[in-house]
Design a protein around this motif. Sequence first.
Motif, PDB file in Angstrom:
ATOM      1  N   SER A  24       0.831  -1.210   0.000  1.00 51.78           N
ATOM      2  CA  SER A  24       0.000   0.000   0.000  1.00 51.78           C
ATOM      3  C   SER A  24       0.865   1.260   0.000  1.00 51.78           C
ATOM      4  N   SER A  28       0.695   3.989  -2.967  1.00 51.79           N
ATOM      5  CA  SER A  28       0.406   5.402  -2.698  1.00 51.79           C
ATOM      6  C   SER A  28       1.496   6.303  -3.272  1.00 51.79           C
ATOM      7  N   LYS A  31       0.950   6.356  -7.010  1.00 52.96           N
ATOM      8  CA  LYS A  31      -0.233   7.157  -7.305  1.00 52.96           C
ATOM      9  C   LYS A  31       0.086   8.644  -7.226  1.00 52.96           C
ATOM     10  N   SER A  32       0.830   9.042  -6.218  1.00 55.08           N
ATOM     11  CA  SER A  32       1.178  10.458  -6.085  1.00 55.08           C
ATOM     12  C   SER A  32       2.066  10.915  -7.244  1.00 55.08           C
TER      13      SER A  32
END
Length: 103
Positions: A24, A28, A31-32
């Motif tokens: 995760s 993340s 994704k950022s």
Amino acid sequence: MQLESGEYFLSDEQKKSKEKAKRSDIRSQEKSQKDVERAKVFVAPKEKKRKSTEPGSNETGLTEQVQSLKSRPGGSNQGPSPGSAKSDTSDFLIKKAKKVKSE
């Protein structure tokens, strides 16, 4: 290596939850990074500078425009136009012909 990190003593559930936490975190971060790349594409264009940014500086141009419109032929401030003479009700009445008596 597992002894040094303490993973050897963890239960299977704890190991799985640790792996999920790592995944995760990686997701993340990815994704950022993607969000930053997408934001670069949607950068707003820069606004063009206007001729004058001072308030009230447009008044001179406005007064010139008003004067030019007033000087045009057919303006509303010049009174009635030449083709429209004042009319009277008699203009709309039909004149009756005089009856001639025949003898």
